[in-house]
Design a protein around this motif. Structure first.
Motif, PDB file in Angstrom:
ATOM      1  N   ASN A 242      -8.301 -13.359  -4.641  1.00  0.00           N
ATOM      2  CA  ASN A 242      -9.276 -13.315  -3.549  1.00  0.00           C
ATOM      3  C   ASN A 242      -9.308 -11.948  -2.865  1.00  0.00           C
ATOM      4  OD1 ASN A 242      -6.920 -13.270  -2.094  1.00  0.00           O
ATOM      5  ND2 ASN A 242      -7.187 -15.289  -1.146  1.00  0.00           N
ATOM      6  N   GLY A 243      -8.447 -11.038  -3.286  1.00  0.00           N
ATOM      7  CA  GLY A 243      -8.492  -9.676  -2.763  1.00  0.00           C
ATOM      8  C   GLY A 243      -7.749  -9.498  -1.445  1.00  0.00           C
ATOM      9  N   VAL A 244      -7.271 -10.588  -0.835  1.00  0.00           N
ATOM     10  CA  VAL A 244      -6.464 -10.453   0.385  1.00  0.00           C
ATOM     11  C   VAL A 244      -5.182  -9.714  -0.037  1.00  0.00           C
ATOM     12  CG1 VAL A 244      -5.186 -11.688   2.194  1.00  0.00           C
ATOM     13  CG2 VAL A 244      -7.402 -12.577   1.383  1.00  0.00           C
ATOM     14  N   GLN A 245      -4.886  -8.613   0.666  1.00  0.00           N
ATOM     15  CA  GLN A 245      -3.827  -7.714   0.195  1.00  0.00           C
ATOM     16  C   GLN A 245      -2.497  -8.423  -0.060  1.00  0.00           C
ATOM     17  OE1 GLN A 245      -4.842  -4.298  -0.269  1.00  0.00           O
ATOM     18  NE2 GLN A 245      -3.123  -4.548  -1.682  1.00  0.00           N
ATOM     19  N   THR A 246      -2.061  -9.256   0.896  1.00  0.00           N
ATOM     20  CA  THR A 246      -0.759  -9.924   0.737  1.00  0.00           C
ATOM     21  C   THR A 246      -0.782 -10.888  -0.457  1.00  0.00           C
ATOM     22  OG1 THR A 246      -1.523 -11.449   2.420  1.00  0.00           O
ATOM     23  CG2 THR A 246       0.032  -9.757   3.130  1.00  0.00           C
ATOM     24  N   MET A 247      -1.899 -11.545  -0.630  1.00  0.00           N
ATOM     25  CA  MET A 247      -2.042 -12.505  -1.740  1.00  0.00           C
ATOM     26  C   MET A 247      -2.027 -11.748  -3.079  1.00  0.00           C
ATOM     27  SD  MET A 247      -2.523 -15.691  -2.299  1.00  0.00           S
ATOM     28  CE  MET A 247      -2.268 -16.126  -3.975  1.00  0.00           C
ATOM     29  N   HIS A 248      -2.826 -10.689  -3.139  1.00  0.00           N
ATOM     30  CA  HIS A 248      -2.906  -9.936  -4.384  1.00  0.00           C
ATOM     31  C   HIS A 248      -1.544  -9.314  -4.717  1.00  0.00           C
ATOM     32  CE1 HIS A 248      -5.169  -8.176  -7.657  1.00  0.00           C
ATOM     33  NE2 HIS A 248      -4.432  -7.092  -7.485  1.00  0.00           N
ATOM     34  N   ASP A 249      -0.896  -8.745  -3.701  1.00  0.00           N
ATOM     35  CA  ASP A 249       0.419  -8.122  -3.924  1.00  0.00           C
ATOM     36  C   ASP A 249       1.425  -9.160  -4.424  1.00  0.00           C
ATOM     37  OD1 ASP A 249      -0.610  -5.747  -3.116  1.00  0.00           O
ATOM     38  OD2 ASP A 249       0.357  -5.719  -1.147  1.00  0.00           O
ATOM     39  N   ALA A 250       1.363 -10.372  -3.859  1.00  0.00           N
ATOM     40  CA  ALA A 250       2.309 -11.418  -4.291  1.00  0.00           C
ATOM     41  C   ALA A 250       2.077 -11.775  -5.762  1.00  0.00           C
ATOM     42  CB  ALA A 250       2.160 -12.644  -3.410  1.00  0.00           C
ATOM     43  N   LEU A 251       0.826 -11.762  -6.176  1.00  0.00           N
ATOM     44  CA  LEU A 251       0.531 -12.062  -7.580  1.00  0.00           C
ATOM     45  C   LEU A 251       1.009 -10.932  -8.493  1.00  0.00           C
ATOM     46  CD1 LEU A 251      -3.045 -13.583  -7.160  1.00  0.00           C
ATOM     47  CD2 LEU A 251      -0.999 -14.781  -7.942  1.00  0.00           C
ATOM     48  N   VAL A 252       0.767  -9.701  -8.068  1.00  0.00           N
ATOM     49  CA  VAL A 252       1.190  -8.545  -8.875  1.00  0.00           C
ATOM     50  C   VAL A 252       2.710  -8.539  -9.001  1.00  0.00           C
ATOM     51  CG1 VAL A 252       1.314  -6.003  -8.909  1.00  0.00           C
ATOM     52  CG2 VAL A 252      -0.826  -7.139  -8.286  1.00  0.00           C
ATOM     53  N   THR A 253       3.396  -8.715  -7.871  1.00  0.00           N
ATOM     54  CA  THR A 253       4.863  -8.683  -7.870  1.00  0.00           C
ATOM     55  C   THR A 253       5.418  -9.834  -8.707  1.00  0.00           C
ATOM     56  OG1 THR A 253       4.689  -7.876  -5.629  1.00  0.00           O
ATOM     57  CG2 THR A 253       6.866  -8.544  -6.321  1.00  0.00           C
ATOM     58  N   GLY A 254       4.826 -11.006  -8.548  1.00  0.00           N
ATOM     59  CA  GLY A 254       5.285 -12.183  -9.292  1.00  0.00           C
ATOM     60  C   GLY A 254       5.128 -11.990 -10.789  1.00  0.00           C
ATOM     61  N   LEU A 255       3.971 -11.484 -11.165  1.00  0.00           N
ATOM     62  CA  LEU A 255       3.708 -11.267 -12.584  1.00  0.00           C
ATOM     63  C   LEU A 255       4.708 -10.249 -13.149  1.00  0.00           C
ATOM     64  CD1 LEU A 255       1.509 -12.623 -14.232  1.00  0.00           C
ATOM     65  CD2 LEU A 255       0.028 -10.670 -13.830  1.00  0.00           C
TER      66      LEU A 255
END
Ligand code: IPD
Ligand code: CA
Ligand code: CA
Length: 266
Positions: A242-255
């Motif tokens: 959804n482009g929300v910075q914290t959400m996107h960062d959590a997905l990037v870090t998790g991956l």
């Protein structure tokens, strides 16, 4: 052009809907016993290609069942005539039609039709993203713990150790859920309309993603490759959010953390 494509996806979707109602799809296998094609995939692709050839005789066409080499310049129509073939072959009611237009390798227009829910999703670069005529917007979920995600597993999952199970195990306990509905185009359209907060998958193809990428971006989200670059045709993986910075960062870090030890993918 947008109107024509919406109508065309609608017509192809009717073919899928009728096929689903009639049941007993005629199924053939492609490269393995899990990689299927049905008469309906072929009939839908034929319908779409014939119409595009008549309307835009100078444009190139690249369909899942007939594509050879994806042209890198000029206008190219990219078609997934039935996204969710495994579902369709089993009568499971989740599948779609996806049609995109690339111009010089940039996705500029995308239409996804879900015939069973009577949903049409469309977007044109710079013109917003729409679901049945209503503006679409991504969700505002900011934390993984409050998110609903989607993913998919490529057809080589039995033979390739890079089979998405590490990523799935990572995200499943940390989120409200991870759906595997079986149509990548719908997974991504549902991120664009805010029903899902993110989606990732390795092994996807241009026909799975091109239309949805226009929608996600026009609806305010991000469509990136695992490398962290904006997704481009030719990239075989996708991290959409959804482009929300914290959400996107959590997905990037998790991956990244789930994939430690697996080959890095572009
Ligand atoms: C498949 C579906 C599935 C995804 C696979 C795709 P197909 O497309 O989108 O959800 O996990 O990666 O290949 O073969 O049904 O068009
Ligand atoms: Ca597909
Ligand atoms: Ca397909």
């Amino acid at each position: 052009m947008l109107h024509f494509t919406i109508e065309l996806a609608h017509r192809a979707g009717e073919l899928l809907r009728q096929g689903h109602e009639n049941g007993a799809a005629l199924v053939h296998t492609k490269q393995s016993t899990v990689d299927l094609v049905t008469e309906t995939d072929l009939a839908s692709e034929r319908l779409i290609i014939d119409a595009l050839r008549r309307e835009y005789p100078d444009h190139a066409i690249y369909g899942e069942e007939s594509g050879d080499v994806l042209p890198s310049s000029g206008p190219v129509w990219v078609i997934d005539p039935l996204d969710g073939t495994t579902n369709f072959a089993h009568g499971f009611p989740v599948f779609s039609v996806s049609i995109a237009l690339l111009v010089d390798s940039q996705p500029v227009l995308g239409v996804i039709r879900d015939p069973l829910r009577d949903d049409s999703f469309w977007a044109e670069r710079g013109q917003g993203a729409w679901r049945n005529g209503q503006r679409m917007q991504v969700s505002s979920t900011a934390e993984l713990g409050r998110s609903l995600l989607a993913t998919g597993f490529a057809y080589d999952r039995a033979t390739n150790p890079d089979n998405n199970l590490a990523e799935f195990s990572y995200f499943m306990p940390k989120t409200r859920g991870v759906r595997r509905a079986g149509s990548a185009a719908l997974d991504m359209a549902w991120v664009a309309c805010g029903w899902l907060d993110g989606y990732w998958e390795r092994g996807i193809n241009v026909w799975d993603a091109a239309a949805a990428v226009v929608m996600i971006r026009e609806a305010g989200g991000l469509a990136m490759s695992y490398s962290g670059q904006p997704w481009r045709p030719g990239d075989r993986n996708m991290l959409a959010s959804n482009g929300v910075q914290t959400m996107h960062d959590a997905l990037v870090t998790g991956l990244r953390s789930a994939r430690a030890g697996l080959p890095s993918l572009t």
